[in-house]
Design a protein around this motif. Sequence first.
Motif: not given
Length: 127
Positions: A25-32
């Motif tokens: 969640v954290e890393q996909i959120r950061a990618m977005i």
Amino acid sequence: MPPDMIWRIDDFQIDPSRPLYEQFVEQIRAMIAKGKLAPGTRLPSVRETASSLRVNPTTIMKTYQELERQSLLVTYRGQGTFVTNEEAAITRSRRELARSAVARLEELAQSIGLTLEQFIALAKEED
């Protein structure tokens, strides 16, 4: 990310002491937030992602559901899961990430006896 791209475990930094879905969640959120995943980008299916990352599909389903709850992903039945086109949701997420980073920085500054402002000024000083 083109729709035919499949994530690999190397695309993520994994900490074995924390739940996988939270890290995804954290890393996909950061990618977005960074724009690596542009609005409207189609994500790989739960099954494809779970297979490529070698994790349980429930982990990926939980990840996608949490990101939907945060309004960062949208799932259309029969079409797939996409990064939201709603700029307000992305901006809100960026703001939350920034505030969290500042809070961690402030904690670090306090741990060495400085205010955040002093910490930043010290970091900007040239030798």
